[in-house]
Design a protein around this motif. Structure first.
Motif, mmCIF file in Angstrom:
data_model
loop_
_atom_site.group_PDB
_atom_site.id
_atom_site.type_symbol
_atom_site.label_atom_id
_atom_site.label_comp_id
_atom_site.label_asym_id
_atom_site.label_seq_id
_atom_site.Cartn_x
_atom_site.Cartn_y
_atom_site.Cartn_z
ATOM 1 N N SER A 111 2.070 12.739 105.283
ATOM 2 C CA SER A 111 2.811 13.722 104.484
ATOM 3 C C SER A 111 2.410 13.608 103.027
ATOM 4 O O SER A 111 2.295 12.501 102.502
ATOM 5 C CB SER A 111 4.320 13.481 104.583
ATOM 6 O OG SER A 111 4.760 13.598 105.896
ATOM 7 N N VAL A 112 2.209 14.757 102.413
ATOM 8 C CA VAL A 112 1.969 14.830 100.971
ATOM 9 C C VAL A 112 3.008 15.796 100.428
ATOM 10 O O VAL A 112 3.148 16.907 100.941
ATOM 11 C CB VAL A 112 0.549 15.338 100.640
ATOM 12 C CG1 VAL A 112 0.370 15.493 99.135
ATOM 13 C CG2 VAL A 112 -0.503 14.407 101.213
ATOM 14 N N SER A 113 3.760 15.350 99.422
ATOM 15 C CA SER A 113 4.750 16.254 98.845
ATOM 16 C C SER A 113 4.585 16.323 97.328
ATOM 17 O O SER A 113 4.073 15.394 96.708
ATOM 18 C CB SER A 113 6.167 15.825 99.218
ATOM 19 O OG SER A 113 6.448 14.559 98.703
ATOM 20 N N TYR A 114 5.031 17.431 96.795
ATOM 21 C CA TYR A 114 4.897 17.686 95.362
ATOM 22 C C TYR A 114 6.217 18.231 94.838
ATOM 23 O O TYR A 114 6.798 19.144 95.421
ATOM 24 C CB TYR A 114 3.781 18.700 95.115
ATOM 25 C CG TYR A 114 3.726 19.251 93.705
ATOM 26 C CD1 TYR A 114 3.287 18.454 92.656
ATOM 27 C CD2 TYR A 114 4.118 20.554 93.418
ATOM 28 C CE1 TYR A 114 3.237 18.946 91.359
ATOM 29 C CE2 TYR A 114 4.061 21.053 92.133
ATOM 30 C CZ TYR A 114 3.628 20.242 91.105
ATOM 31 O OH TYR A 114 3.574 20.731 89.823
ATOM 32 N N SER A 115 6.690 17.644 93.753
ATOM 33 C CA SER A 115 7.887 18.125 93.079
ATOM 34 C C SER A 115 7.460 18.565 91.679
ATOM 35 O O SER A 115 6.946 17.745 90.908
ATOM 36 C CB SER A 115 8.919 17.002 92.997
ATOM 37 O OG SER A 115 10.057 17.439 92.299
ATOM 38 N N PRO A 116 7.607 19.856 91.330
ATOM 39 C CA PRO A 116 7.106 20.351 90.035
ATOM 40 C C PRO A 116 7.900 19.823 88.843
ATOM 41 O O PRO A 116 9.020 19.338 88.977
ATOM 42 C CB PRO A 116 7.261 21.868 90.163
ATOM 43 C CG PRO A 116 8.325 22.069 91.174
ATOM 44 C CD PRO A 116 8.265 20.897 92.104
ATOM 45 N N ARG A 117 7.276 19.941 87.687
ATOM 46 C CA ARG A 117 7.904 19.545 86.423
ATOM 47 C C ARG A 117 9.086 20.480 86.153
ATOM 48 O O ARG A 117 9.016 21.681 86.402
ATOM 49 C CB ARG A 117 6.881 19.664 85.309
ATOM 50 C CG ARG A 117 7.377 19.282 83.958
ATOM 51 C CD ARG A 117 6.273 19.429 82.940
ATOM 52 N NE ARG A 117 6.694 18.927 81.651
ATOM 53 C CZ ARG A 117 5.881 18.705 80.648
ATOM 54 N NH1 ARG A 117 4.587 18.965 80.769
ATOM 55 N NH2 ARG A 117 6.324 18.245 79.514
ATOM 56 N N ARG A 118 10.177 19.875 85.656
ATOM 57 C CA ARG A 118 11.361 20.679 85.355
ATOM 58 C C ARG A 118 11.912 20.295 83.988
ATOM 59 O O ARG A 118 11.773 19.158 83.553
ATOM 60 C CB ARG A 118 12.443 20.445 86.412
ATOM 61 C CG ARG A 118 12.016 20.829 87.807
ATOM 62 C CD ARG A 118 13.124 20.638 88.845
ATOM 63 N NE ARG A 118 13.809 19.367 88.848
ATOM 64 C CZ ARG A 118 13.419 18.286 89.514
ATOM 65 N NH1 ARG A 118 12.313 18.317 90.217
ATOM 66 N NH2 ARG A 118 14.125 17.174 89.480
ATOM 67 N N ASP A 119 12.548 21.257 83.354
ATOM 68 C CA ASP A 119 13.270 21.001 82.115
ATOM 69 C C ASP A 119 14.760 21.142 82.421
ATOM 70 O O ASP A 119 15.190 22.180 82.921
ATOM 71 C CB ASP A 119 12.887 22.011 81.026
ATOM 72 C CG ASP A 119 11.460 21.819 80.544
ATOM 73 O OD1 ASP A 119 11.036 20.654 80.460
ATOM 74 O OD2 ASP A 119 10.782 22.824 80.260
ATOM 75 N N THR A 120 15.522 20.097 82.155
ATOM 76 C CA THR A 120 16.953 20.135 82.414
ATOM 77 C C THR A 120 17.687 19.719 81.145
ATOM 78 O O THR A 120 17.575 18.571 80.706
ATOM 79 C CB THR A 120 17.326 19.166 83.570
ATOM 80 O OG1 THR A 120 16.560 19.515 84.704
ATOM 81 C CG2 THR A 120 18.792 19.241 83.900
ATOM 82 N N ALA A 121 18.390 20.658 80.582
ATOM 83 C CA ALA A 121 19.185 20.406 79.360
ATOM 84 C C ALA A 121 18.351 19.719 78.285
ATOM 85 O O ALA A 121 18.788 18.767 77.644
ATOM 86 C CB ALA A 121 20.428 19.581 79.701
#
Length: 193
Positions: A111-121
């Motif tokens: 399995s290869v997974s990717y979580s994108p960059r996020r801006d939170t507060a």
């Protein structure tokens, strides 16, 4: 009698089984009828076995099933699956078809997974990439219980100190780690033969 059977070596257990089977007058008993006895006999033998070294699951690995459908749908990581497949070929680690995977003990899945960059507060949560191989295993205390376990994994995330560190760089880092460990595991195997 059972205590004596449990103390036999695997080779002697097999010889004894063949002897008993050759003398058996009752044949065709389904496995389910004797499964509880088999579990009770197997558990102590598994308990005595030493715990494998960290890279042992990679030795002489039969291959992995890699379903990249979800990954391929993400525009950010176009090319990830092609890169992984090319690396598997380079390492000579087989990519199993679904049919081969169903027949392979442990049914290993990559399995290869990717979580994108996020801006939170106002806080930046960097992107992350993970790579893992999972297989079905049985519990030592009760070999009738099968679960899925991670046999190798690594995780990488965006390095905010390096402006040009992309998510493909993170994947490359993971593949380098895997390649190194896979090479070490299989070099040890060859050296021991």
């Amino acid at each position: 009698m059972f205590r004596n059977m449990l103390s036999l070596t695997p080779q002697n257990k097999e010889r004894f089984r063949q002897l008993i089977n050759s003398m058996a007058t009752i044949r065709g008993v389904p496995d389910t009828a004797v499964a509880p006895l088999a579990v009770a006999m197997a558990a102590p033998g598994f308990h005595a076995a030493p715990v494998a070294e960290k890279l042992q699951p990679l030795v002489n690995h039969p291959g992995v099933y890699f379903d990249s459908t979800k990954l391929d749908k993400k525009e950010d990581v176009a090319g990830f699956s092609n890169f992984v497949r090319a690396e598997l070929k380079r390492l000579r680690l087989r990519e199993l078809t679904e049919e081969e995977w169903q027949k392979t003990p442990g049914r290993p899945v990559l399995s290869v997974s990717y979580s994108p960059r996020r801006d939170t507060a106002g806080c930046i949560i960097p992107y992350s990439v993970s790579f893992s191989i999972k297989e079905e295993v049985v519990l030592t205390r009760d070999p009738s219980v099968k679960i899925t376990a991670v046999v190798w994994s690594a995780f990488s995330k965006e390095n905010l100190a390096i402006a040009h560190f992309t998510h493909l760089d993170a994947l490359r880092d993971l593949m380098e780690k895997f390649s190194k460990d896979y090479g070490i595991a299989n070099t040890k195997k060859e050296a021991s033969h």
